[in-house]
Design a protein around this motif. Structure first.
Motif, PDB file in Angstrom:
ATOM      1  N   THR A  11      10.233   0.597  -1.644  1.00 51.69           N
ATOM      2  CA  THR A  11       9.125   0.638  -0.677  1.00 51.69           C
ATOM      3  C   THR A  11       8.109   1.705  -1.064  1.00 51.69           C
ATOM      4  OG1 THR A  11      10.603  -0.153   1.062  1.00 51.69           O
ATOM      5  CG2 THR A  11       8.566   0.897   1.769  1.00 51.69           C
ATOM      6  N   ASP A  12       8.586   2.886  -1.442  1.00 55.28           N
ATOM      7  CA  ASP A  12       7.690   3.970  -1.862  1.00 55.28           C
ATOM      8  C   ASP A  12       6.952   3.621  -3.154  1.00 55.28           C
ATOM      9  OD1 ASP A  12       8.460   5.427   0.344  1.00 55.28           O
ATOM     10  OD2 ASP A  12       9.756   6.806  -0.777  1.00 55.28           O
ATOM     11  N   LEU A  13       7.617   2.885  -4.048  1.00 52.55           N
ATOM     12  CA  LEU A  13       6.982   2.452  -5.285  1.00 52.55           C
ATOM     13  C   LEU A  13       5.690   1.701  -4.976  1.00 52.55           C
ATOM     14  CD1 LEU A  13       7.398   1.873  -8.484  1.00 52.55           C
ATOM     15  CD2 LEU A  13       8.251  -0.332  -7.669  1.00 52.55           C
ATOM     16  N   TYR A  14       5.768   0.720  -4.082  1.00 53.08           N
ATOM     17  CA  TYR A  14       4.586  -0.091  -3.789  1.00 53.08           C
ATOM     18  C   TYR A  14       3.590   0.617  -2.875  1.00 53.08           C
ATOM     19  CZ  TYR A  14       6.769  -3.638  -6.496  1.00 53.08           C
ATOM     20  OH  TYR A  14       7.332  -4.315  -7.550  1.00 53.08           O
ATOM     21  N   ARG A  15       4.029   1.602  -2.116  1.00 51.85           N
ATOM     22  CA  ARG A  15       3.079   2.423  -1.358  1.00 51.85           C
ATOM     23  C   ARG A  15       2.206   3.249  -2.293  1.00 51.85           C
ATOM     24  NH1 ARG A  15       7.329   4.211   3.053  1.00 51.85           N
ATOM     25  NH2 ARG A  15       7.053   2.484   4.512  1.00 51.85           N
ATOM     26  N   SER A  16       2.731   3.549  -3.472  1.00 52.10           N
ATOM     27  CA  SER A  16       1.965   4.355  -4.431  1.00 52.10           C
ATOM     28  C   SER A  16       1.178   3.495  -5.420  1.00 52.10           C
ATOM     29  CB  SER A  16       2.904   5.312  -5.180  1.00 52.10           C
ATOM     30  OG  SER A  16       3.803   4.591  -5.987  1.00 52.10           O
ATOM     31  N   PHE A  23       3.418   5.979  -9.161  1.00 51.71           N
ATOM     32  CA  PHE A  23       4.144   4.723  -9.358  1.00 51.71           C
ATOM     33  C   PHE A  23       5.133   4.872 -10.507  1.00 51.71           C
ATOM     34  CE2 PHE A  23       4.781   0.395 -10.825  1.00 51.71           C
ATOM     35  CZ  PHE A  23       4.757  -0.364  -9.667  1.00 51.71           C
ATOM     36  N   ASP A  24       4.647   5.390 -11.634  1.00 56.96           N
ATOM     37  CA  ASP A  24       5.483   5.492 -12.828  1.00 56.96           C
ATOM     38  C   ASP A  24       6.612   6.507 -12.684  1.00 56.96           C
ATOM     39  OD1 ASP A  24       3.806   3.588 -13.846  1.00 56.96           O
ATOM     40  OD2 ASP A  24       2.890   4.894 -15.361  1.00 56.96           O
ATOM     41  N   VAL A  65      -5.374  -6.549  -0.363  1.00 54.63           N
ATOM     42  CA  VAL A  65      -5.515  -5.460   0.604  1.00 54.63           C
ATOM     43  C   VAL A  65      -4.171  -4.791   0.868  1.00 54.63           C
ATOM     44  CG1 VAL A  65      -7.578  -6.405   1.699  1.00 54.63           C
ATOM     45  CG2 VAL A  65      -5.324  -7.026   2.587  1.00 54.63           C
ATOM     46  N   ALA A  66      -3.089  -5.491   0.559  1.00 50.34           N
ATOM     47  CA  ALA A  66      -1.752  -4.927   0.748  1.00 50.34           C
ATOM     48  C   ALA A  66      -0.788  -5.602  -0.217  1.00 50.34           C
ATOM     49  CB  ALA A  66      -1.279  -5.132   2.181  1.00 50.34           C
ATOM     50  N   VAL A  67       0.127  -4.805  -0.742  1.00 47.02           N
ATOM     51  CA  VAL A  67       1.215  -5.310  -1.572  1.00 47.02           C
ATOM     52  C   VAL A  67       2.476  -4.642  -1.054  1.00 47.02           C
ATOM     53  CG1 VAL A  67       2.189  -5.452  -3.895  1.00 47.02           C
ATOM     54  CG2 VAL A  67      -0.289  -5.579  -3.576  1.00 47.02           C
ATOM     55  N   ALA A  68       3.433  -5.454  -0.617  1.00 51.48           N
ATOM     56  CA  ALA A  68       4.630  -4.866  -0.022  1.00 51.48           C
ATOM     57  C   ALA A  68       5.853  -5.737  -0.269  1.00 51.48           C
ATOM     58  CB  ALA A  68       4.429  -4.672   1.475  1.00 51.48           C
ATOM     59  N   PRO A  69       7.013  -5.099  -0.438  1.00 47.06           N
ATOM     60  CA  PRO A  69       8.253  -5.848  -0.589  1.00 47.06           C
ATOM     61  C   PRO A  69       8.763  -6.330   0.769  1.00 47.06           C
ATOM     62  CG  PRO A  69       8.706  -3.503  -0.720  1.00 47.06           C
ATOM     63  CD  PRO A  69       7.215  -3.657  -0.571  1.00 47.06           C
ATOM     64  N   GLU A  70       9.368  -7.512   0.752  1.00 40.52           N
ATOM     65  CA  GLU A  70       9.967  -8.104   1.950  1.00 40.52           C
ATOM     66  C   GLU A  70      11.371  -8.590   1.596  1.00 40.52           C
ATOM     67  OE1 GLU A  70       7.414 -11.415   2.791  1.00 40.52           O
ATOM     68  OE2 GLU A  70       5.767 -10.146   3.505  1.00 40.52           O
TER      69      GLU A  70
END
Length: 124
Positions: A11-16, A23-24, A65-70
């Motif tokens: 979740t934090d990966l995609y928040r960054s 991210f890296d 506008v948003a990229v998030a894991p589900e």
């Protein structure tokens, strides 16, 4: 709980997203990557940067506008973790969401989990 640490890492990966150093930091330097738009297995952050640069030159239309894991599902065995999820990119204009099925393999290094293998497949 270890599975919570794994899902938080993803979740934090995609928040960054958009901040390459942040991210890296969640990726192992020798990460291997399968992506739908790459013909071969990518190895290491330099290969990922090359893919990112190629994507930027052929990008068309607005960015999501948003990229998030589900639908995250995580398991761990000692210092090895596995997270499976759907990654959804949402757009503000009349463009359908893009979804990817993703599997990430992570390794614990001290108290930090880092992705050592990433496999993403576009859902059509």
């Amino acid at each position: 709980m270890t599975t919570d640490q794994l899902t938080t890492t993803i979740t934090d990966l995609y928040r960054s997203l958009g901040d390459r150093p942040a991210f890296d930091a969640r990726l192992h330097p020798d990460v291997t990557i399968w992506e739908s738009d790459a013909d071969e297995l990518l190895s290491g952050l330099a290969a990922l940067d090359d893919l990112r640069d190629r994507r930027a030159t052929r990008a068309s239309g607005p960015a999501p506008v948003a990229v998030a894991p589900e639908q995250l599902r995580a398991e761990a065995w000692g210092d090895t973790g596995l997270v499976r999820y759907v990654l959804r990119a949402r757009y503000a204009v009349d463009r359908p969401d893009e979804c990817f099925r993703v599997t990430d393999v992570l390794r614990r290094e001290g108290t930090t989990w880092r992705i050592v293998h990433h496999h993403a497949e576009a859902v059509r």
